[in-house]
Structure formats: structure tokens, C-alpha cells
Design a protein around this motif. Structure first.
Motif, PDB file in Angstrom:
ATOM      1  N   TRP A 278      68.703  84.293  30.414  1.00 19.97           N
ATOM      2  CA  TRP A 278      70.180  84.161  30.270  1.00 19.97           C
ATOM      3  C   TRP A 278      70.723  83.359  29.065  1.00 19.97           C
ATOM      4  O   TRP A 278      71.126  83.518  28.293  1.00 19.97           O
ATOM      5  CB  TRP A 278      70.557  83.802  31.485  1.00 19.97           C
ATOM      6  N   ALA A 279      69.997  82.193  29.223  1.00 17.35           N
ATOM      7  CA  ALA A 279      70.029  81.202  28.180  1.00 17.35           C
ATOM      8  C   ALA A 279      69.891  81.612  26.701  1.00 17.35           C
ATOM      9  O   ALA A 279      70.743  81.183  25.819  1.00 17.35           O
ATOM     10  CB  ALA A 279      69.522  79.820  28.470  1.00 17.35           C
ATOM     11  N   ARG A 280      68.676  82.463  26.644  1.00 14.69           N
ATOM     12  CA  ARG A 280      68.288  82.525  25.270  1.00 14.69           C
ATOM     13  C   ARG A 280      68.804  83.838  24.677  1.00 14.69           C
ATOM     14  O   ARG A 280      68.758  84.020  23.700  1.00 14.69           O
ATOM     15  CB  ARG A 280      66.531  82.946  25.225  1.00 14.69           C
ATOM     16  N   SER A 281      69.739  84.584  25.548  1.00 14.05           N
ATOM     17  CA  SER A 281      70.286  85.639  25.189  1.00 14.05           C
ATOM     18  C   SER A 281      71.699  85.136  24.303  1.00 14.05           C
ATOM     19  O   SER A 281      71.996  85.748  23.515  1.00 14.05           O
ATOM     20  CB  SER A 281      70.845  86.356  26.291  1.00 14.05           C
ATOM     21  N   ALA A 282      71.786  84.006  24.605  1.00 12.31           N
ATOM     22  CA  ALA A 282      72.875  83.304  23.492  1.00 12.31           C
ATOM     23  C   ALA A 282      72.432  83.151  22.099  1.00 12.31           C
ATOM     24  O   ALA A 282      73.066  83.231  21.254  1.00 12.31           O
ATOM     25  CB  ALA A 282      73.230  81.716  24.112  1.00 12.31           C
ATOM     26  N   VAL A 283      70.990  82.852  22.143  1.00 12.92           N
ATOM     27  CA  VAL A 283      70.328  82.827  20.866  1.00 12.92           C
ATOM     28  C   VAL A 283      70.260  83.909  20.078  1.00 12.92           C
ATOM     29  O   VAL A 283      70.656  84.257  19.042  1.00 12.92           O
ATOM     30  CB  VAL A 283      68.949  82.018  21.003  1.00 12.92           C
ATOM     31  N   TRP A 284      69.613  85.034  20.985  1.00 17.15           N
ATOM     32  CA  TRP A 284      69.500  86.369  20.345  1.00 17.15           C
ATOM     33  C   TRP A 284      70.724  87.123  19.996  1.00 17.15           C
ATOM     34  O   TRP A 284      70.709  87.913  19.070  1.00 17.15           O
ATOM     35  CB  TRP A 284      68.505  86.952  21.079  1.00 17.15           C
ATOM     36  N   GLY A 285      71.706  86.896  20.717  1.00 22.11           N
ATOM     37  CA  GLY A 285      73.103  87.578  20.256  1.00 22.11           C
ATOM     38  C   GLY A 285      73.463  87.025  19.063  1.00 22.11           C
ATOM     39  O   GLY A 285      74.181  88.165  18.272  1.00 22.11           O
TER      40      GLY A 285
ATOM     41  N   LEU B 162      75.634  80.325  16.258  1.00 18.39           N
ATOM     42  CA  LEU B 162      76.473  81.365  16.936  1.00 18.39           C
ATOM     43  C   LEU B 162      77.698  80.663  17.645  1.00 18.39           C
ATOM     44  O   LEU B 162      78.916  81.052  17.540  1.00 18.39           O
ATOM     45  CB  LEU B 162      75.712  81.742  18.454  1.00 18.39           C
ATOM     46  N   ARG B 163      77.540  79.103  17.634  1.00 21.23           N
ATOM     47  CA  ARG B 163      78.894  78.499  18.164  1.00 21.23           C
ATOM     48  C   ARG B 163      79.421  77.740  16.943  1.00 21.23           C
ATOM     49  O   ARG B 163      80.471  76.898  17.117  1.00 21.23           O
ATOM     50  CB  ARG B 163      78.217  77.418  19.053  1.00 21.23           C
ATOM     51  N   GLY B 164      79.320  78.253  15.868  1.00 23.76           N
ATOM     52  CA  GLY B 164      80.107  77.939  14.700  1.00 23.76           C
ATOM     53  C   GLY B 164      79.631  77.031  13.640  1.00 23.76           C
ATOM     54  O   GLY B 164      80.423  76.587  12.308  1.00 23.76           O
ATOM     55  N   LEU B 165      78.233  76.550  13.859  1.00 27.51           N
ATOM     56  CA  LEU B 165      77.734  75.595  12.824  1.00 27.51           C
ATOM     57  C   LEU B 165      76.760  76.379  11.918  1.00 27.51           C
ATOM     58  O   LEU B 165      76.063  77.199  12.367  1.00 27.51           O
ATOM     59  CB  LEU B 165      76.977  74.427  13.456  1.00 27.51           C
ATOM     60  N   ASN B 166      76.893  76.203  10.503  1.00 26.12           N
ATOM     61  CA  ASN B 166      76.017  76.736   9.601  1.00 26.12           C
ATOM     62  C   ASN B 166      74.832  75.981   9.521  1.00 26.12           C
ATOM     63  O   ASN B 166      74.610  74.997   8.662  1.00 26.12           O
ATOM     64  CB  ASN B 166      76.691  76.939   8.483  1.00 26.12           C
ATOM     65  N   SER B 167      74.072  76.208  10.444  1.00 22.34           N
ATOM     66  CA  SER B 167      72.840  75.615  10.524  1.00 22.34           C
ATOM     67  C   SER B 167      71.517  75.842   9.635  1.00 22.34           C
ATOM     68  O   SER B 167      70.497  75.449   9.883  1.00 22.34           O
ATOM     69  CB  SER B 167      72.021  75.782  12.213  1.00 22.34           C
ATOM     70  N   THR B 168      71.694  76.734   8.869  1.00 19.40           N
ATOM     71  CA  THR B 168      70.752  77.198   7.801  1.00 19.40           C
ATOM     72  C   THR B 168      70.268  75.922   7.023  1.00 19.40           C
ATOM     73  O   THR B 168      69.094  75.929   6.427  1.00 19.40           O
ATOM     74  CB  THR B 168      71.151  78.417   6.937  1.00 19.40           C
TER      75      THR B 168
ATOM     76  N   ILE C 124      67.644  71.683  26.089  1.00 17.68           N
ATOM     77  CA  ILE C 124      67.603  71.943  24.612  1.00 17.68           C
ATOM     78  C   ILE C 124      66.088  71.879  24.301  1.00 17.68           C
ATOM     79  O   ILE C 124      65.747  72.712  23.438  1.00 17.68           O
ATOM     80  CB  ILE C 124      68.491  71.196  23.868  1.00 17.68           C
ATOM     81  N   GLY C 125      65.372  71.036  24.886  1.00 16.56           N
ATOM     82  CA  GLY C 125      64.080  70.790  24.587  1.00 16.56           C
ATOM     83  C   GLY C 125      63.156  72.078  24.820  1.00 16.56           C
ATOM     84  O   GLY C 125      61.928  72.131  24.329  1.00 16.56           O
ATOM     85  N   GLN C 126      63.506  73.160  25.734  1.00 13.20           N
ATOM     86  CA  GLN C 126      62.759  74.267  25.792  1.00 13.20           C
ATOM     87  C   GLN C 126      63.019  75.351  24.627  1.00 13.20           C
ATOM     88  O   GLN C 126      62.159  76.269  24.783  1.00 13.20           O
ATOM     89  CB  GLN C 126      63.307  74.929  27.230  1.00 13.20           C
ATOM     90  N   LEU C 127      63.962  74.938  23.767  1.00 13.72           N
ATOM     91  CA  LEU C 127      64.042  76.076  22.741  1.00 13.72           C
ATOM     92  C   LEU C 127      63.158  75.668  21.530  1.00 13.72           C
ATOM     93  O   LEU C 127      62.999  74.366  21.228  1.00 13.72           O
ATOM     94  CB  LEU C 127      65.646  76.011  22.388  1.00 13.72           C
ATOM     95  N   THR C 128      62.903  76.781  20.809  1.00 14.81           N
ATOM     96  CA  THR C 128      62.168  76.485  19.438  1.00 14.81           C
ATOM     97  C   THR C 128      63.098  76.081  18.578  1.00 14.81           C
ATOM     98  O   THR C 128      64.363  76.320  18.882  1.00 14.81           O
ATOM     99  CB  THR C 128      61.323  78.025  19.228  1.00 14.81           C
ATOM    100  N   ALA C 129      62.450  75.497  17.345  1.00 13.85           N
ATOM    101  CA  ALA C 129      63.350  75.245  16.223  1.00 13.85           C
ATOM    102  C   ALA C 129      64.279  76.387  15.800  1.00 13.85           C
ATOM    103  O   ALA C 129      65.675  76.225  15.635  1.00 13.85           O
ATOM    104  CB  ALA C 129      62.699  74.841  15.163  1.00 13.85           C
ATOM    105  N   GLN C 130      63.735  77.460  15.627  1.00 15.40           N
ATOM    106  CA  GLN C 130      64.699  78.641  15.483  1.00 15.40           C
ATOM    107  C   GLN C 130      65.716  79.047  16.351  1.00 15.40           C
ATOM    108  O   GLN C 130      66.901  79.564  16.044  1.00 15.40           O
ATOM    109  CB  GLN C 130      63.881  80.212  14.989  1.00 15.40           C
TER     110      GLN C 130
END
Length: 243
Positions: free
Chosen positions: A8-15, A192-198, A178-184
Motif C-alpha cells: 500500500w505504501a509503495r504504491s505511492a512510489v510506483w504511482g 509524486l508529492r511535488g519535489l523535483n528530487s532528481t 521511510i527507512g524501509q524505502l530504497t533510495a529510488q
């Protein structure tokens, strides 16, 4: 249970890996017109290929293009916020919103308490989603990479739906950590939330995402207009991203 929270949480990332809707529509139109699929996909990879097939350089370049598009609406949204300040009955809230807009226009990244102090005036008139003016709603739609070429009631519905989903995902992500997420995944969640993180380092992205989650998880459903505006408020000046 743990696995469902991860999915559920990672769907925010993949979206965020899906290109904006009107490009997908355009791809369907090209296919129906009888054009061969082979050549156009190499000539127009941003429009015709999903992010999975982009090269690393293309990912950076194309995400910069999309962010430049949504960033164009940021000054407009701040301007609309300034215009409604006289309509706010509470003098303290008027001062807080004036101060916040001034900080952002001067290039200052706002503190979490600067944003949360305004939750009340975003829950109803004049800054609740249902009370926003049509041009304000269109600008917010562009900031969310949603089409703005729809009637205002439909735009409001889409914005409320998108913001509600992000809010729910934020709660799940906060529980996961957040610590469970990979860098990517962290970078994708920020984008996804508005920050240009590239062009921002992983640690800085994790810090920003932590700020976002702290704000999001403090808001009630009636205050989600503030979360919607947070796409602009929290991202515009983070580490010089206003450039």
C-alpha cells in the motif's frame, strides 16, 4: 499485514512512474490512427513509452520537463493565496498566511509549524477545495500534473480524490517507516508529492519526505486543501529548487 502495508505504501512510489494522462491518451490516438508503433516510440520516447523503458538520462531529462511544467503554476497559486487573505476573518490567520506567502516569495523554505498554523483557514471558506475559485483550481490541477481542461466541479473532484489517496498513502508510509524505502523509492515518493528530487541527494530527500509526512499525518480529512497546497508550499524553495 506487514506485506499489505508495504504494498500500500509503495504504491505511492510506483504511482509516480506513470506519465501524465494526456500523454497516454495521445498514445492511444496515435495507435488508432494506424501509425506504426516501431518508429514513433524511438522518436518520441517521453510521449510513447512508460517510464520503465526510459534510459537513466531520459528519466532525469523527462522528469525535469514535467516538473518545469508544474512549477509554472507555483507563482500563480501563491498569488491566489494572497488574494484571499482579506477574506479570512481571523486576524491571526491573516497574518500567518501573509507571512508564509512572503517567505516563499523571498526564497525561504517554510517550517512545518508555519504551514500547520494555517490548517483552519484551509478547512472551509475561503480556501477549502469547494470554495476555491475556478482559476485557482486550474492552477492546482497543473501543479498536480492533471489536466486543467475540465469544468471546475470535475477538477475539484479529481483534486479531492488525488489528495485523499495521497493522504491515506502517507499514513501507511508513516507506519511503514521511510527507512524501509530504497533510495529510488524515496526519490519517487518525493517527486509524486511535488519535489523535483532528481537533483537532490538521498538524505535530503528523506528529510523532505519526513517533513511532508509530519504535516500530512497531522491533518484531518476536512483540512486536506492544505495538503494539496503543500505540493507548492513545501517544495518551491527546498534547497534552492526554486531555480
Amino acid at each position: 499485514m506487514a506485506l499489505s502495508r508495504v504494498c500500500w505504501a509503495r504504491s505511492a512510489v510506483w504511482g509516480s512512474a506513470v506519465t501524465p494522462g494526456h500523454f497516454f491518451t495521445r498514445r492511444l490516438q496515435l495507435g488508432r490512427s494506424g501509425l506504426a508503433w516501431g518508429a514513433p516510440r524511438y522518436l518520441f520516447p517521453r510521449q510513447l513509452l512508460i517510464r520503465h523503458f526510459w534510459t537513466p538520462k531520459q528519466q532525469t531529462d523527462f522528469l525535469d520537463i514535467y516538473h518545469a511544467f508544474r512549477k509554472q503554476s507555483h507563482p500563480e497559486i501563491i498569488s491566489y493565496l494572497e488574494k484571499v487573505i482579506p477574506l479570512i476573518s481571523d486576524a491571526g490567520l491573516r497574518w500567518h498566511l501573509t507571512d508564509l506567502c512572503t517567505k516563499i516569495q523571498r526564497g525561504t523554505h517554510p517550517a512545518i509549524h508555519d504551514i500547520l498554523a494555517l490548517r483552519e483557514c484551509f478547512s472551509n471558506h475561503p480556501l477549502g477545495v469547494n470554495q476555491l475559485q475556478a482559476l485557482h483550481v486550474k492552477a492546482l490541477s497543473r501543479a498536480m500534473l492533471l489536466t486543467s481542461y475540465l469544468p471546475p466541479p470535475l477538477l475539484r473532484h479529481r483534486l479531492k480524490t488525488r489528495t485523499t489517496v495521497i493522504h491515506q498513502l502517507d499514513k501507511a508510509l508513516a507506519k511503514l517507516g521511510i527507512g524501509q524505502l530504497t533510495a529510488q523509492e524515496v526519490k519517487s515518493a518525493c517527486y509524486l508529492r511535488g519535489l523535483n528530487s532528481t537533483h537532490i541527494g538521498e538524505d535530503r530527500c528523506r528529510t523532505w519526505l519526513g517533513e511532508w509526512l509530519q504535516i500530512s499525518c497531522s491533518l484531518k480529512e476536512t483540512e486536506l486543501s492544505l495538503l494539496l497546497h503543500n505540493v507548492v508550499l513545501l517544495s518551491t524553495n527546498y534547497l534552492g529548487t526554486r531555480r
